[in-house]
Design a protein around this motif. Sequence first.
Motif, mmCIF file in Angstrom:
data_model
loop_
_atom_site.group_PDB
_atom_site.id
_atom_site.type_symbol
_atom_site.label_atom_id
_atom_site.label_comp_id
_atom_site.label_asym_id
_atom_site.label_seq_id
_atom_site.Cartn_x
_atom_site.Cartn_y
_atom_site.Cartn_z
ATOM 1 N N GLY A 148 0.350 -1.162 -0.025
ATOM 2 C CA GLY A 148 -0.045 0.006 0.164
ATOM 3 C C GLY A 148 1.081 0.964 0.492
ATOM 4 O O GLY A 148 0.230 2.386 -0.352
ATOM 5 N N VAL A 149 2.193 1.485 0.046
ATOM 6 C CA VAL A 149 2.738 1.956 -0.084
ATOM 7 C C VAL A 149 2.611 3.172 -1.288
ATOM 8 O O VAL A 149 3.611 2.358 -1.811
ATOM 9 C CB VAL A 149 4.476 2.137 1.022
ATOM 10 C CG1 VAL A 149 5.252 2.629 0.465
ATOM 11 C CG2 VAL A 149 4.223 1.978 2.614
ATOM 12 N N THR A 150 2.806 3.795 -1.131
ATOM 13 C CA THR A 150 3.145 4.466 -2.922
ATOM 14 C C THR A 150 4.044 5.527 -3.014
ATOM 15 O O THR A 150 4.691 6.519 -3.825
ATOM 16 C CB THR A 150 1.565 5.312 -2.997
ATOM 17 O OG1 THR A 150 1.628 6.092 -2.257
ATOM 18 C CG2 THR A 150 0.381 4.433 -3.880
ATOM 19 N N ARG A 151 5.023 6.325 -2.031
ATOM 20 C CA ARG A 151 6.048 7.168 -2.085
ATOM 21 C C ARG A 151 7.383 6.326 -2.337
ATOM 22 O O ARG A 151 7.236 5.673 -1.950
ATOM 23 C CB ARG A 151 6.155 7.971 0.059
ATOM 24 C CG ARG A 151 7.274 8.471 -0.660
ATOM 25 C CD ARG A 151 7.115 9.421 1.225
ATOM 26 N NE ARG A 151 8.199 10.007 1.243
ATOM 27 C CZ ARG A 151 9.138 10.611 2.052
ATOM 28 N NH1 ARG A 151 8.330 10.285 3.111
ATOM 29 N NH2 ARG A 151 10.045 11.397 1.983
ATOM 30 N N ALA A 152 8.167 7.024 -2.569
ATOM 31 C CA ALA A 152 9.185 6.667 -3.024
ATOM 32 C C ALA A 152 10.347 5.753 -2.202
ATOM 33 O O ALA A 152 10.355 6.497 -1.306
ATOM 34 C CB ALA A 152 10.040 7.226 -3.957
ATOM 35 N N VAL A 153 10.782 4.759 -2.250
ATOM 36 C CA VAL A 153 11.752 4.563 -1.304
ATOM 37 C C VAL A 153 12.510 5.777 -0.852
ATOM 38 O O VAL A 153 13.054 6.276 -1.914
ATOM 39 C CB VAL A 153 12.603 3.564 -0.975
ATOM 40 C CG1 VAL A 153 13.944 3.732 -0.090
ATOM 41 C CG2 VAL A 153 12.146 1.947 -1.005
ATOM 42 N N PRO A 154 12.952 6.376 0.829
ATOM 43 C CA PRO A 154 13.492 7.850 0.958
ATOM 44 C C PRO A 154 14.749 7.424 0.712
ATOM 45 O O PRO A 154 15.295 6.466 1.051
ATOM 46 C CB PRO A 154 12.952 7.895 2.615
ATOM 47 C CG PRO A 154 12.029 7.376 2.476
ATOM 48 C CD PRO A 154 12.191 5.908 2.100
#
Length: 142
Positions: free
Chosen positions: A119-125
């Motif tokens: 469910g994570v849509t943000r790129a890996v920091p």
Amino acid sequence: MAVTLLDGLVYARAQAHHSANYRSVVVHGTARLVSDPADKRRALDALIDKAAPGRAADSRPPTSRELAQTAVLAVALDEVSVKARAGDPVDEQADLALPYWAGVVPMRTVADPPQSAAGVTRAVPTYFTTSEISLANGPADR
């Protein structure tokens, strides 16, 4: 409290001289419970940022309930012992001509690439992809 990190297995020509390269610290003292919420938050932020610089600011801080459920201990560093071993095997002079292999098998802990949760849509920091876990690095990695 004692912590030891294994940096390598040392194999000498003679079995009696096999060893390990390591870094170790022992802290003697009486721990005290950190009860001030602001002090606890600072300590937890520092711990999180030690593992991934910038992560404390890039994640939700603990709620009052979560903070109350988390114990933070402080120990004065009045009595600390640090010990380390590094380098090649120490063979007897008479053993140097023996036909046995001698040397060090370096050991290290490495992090695999980050895997995003479902469910994570943000790129890996970038702090996960450009930094390494600081406590795991051995002398050869510095």
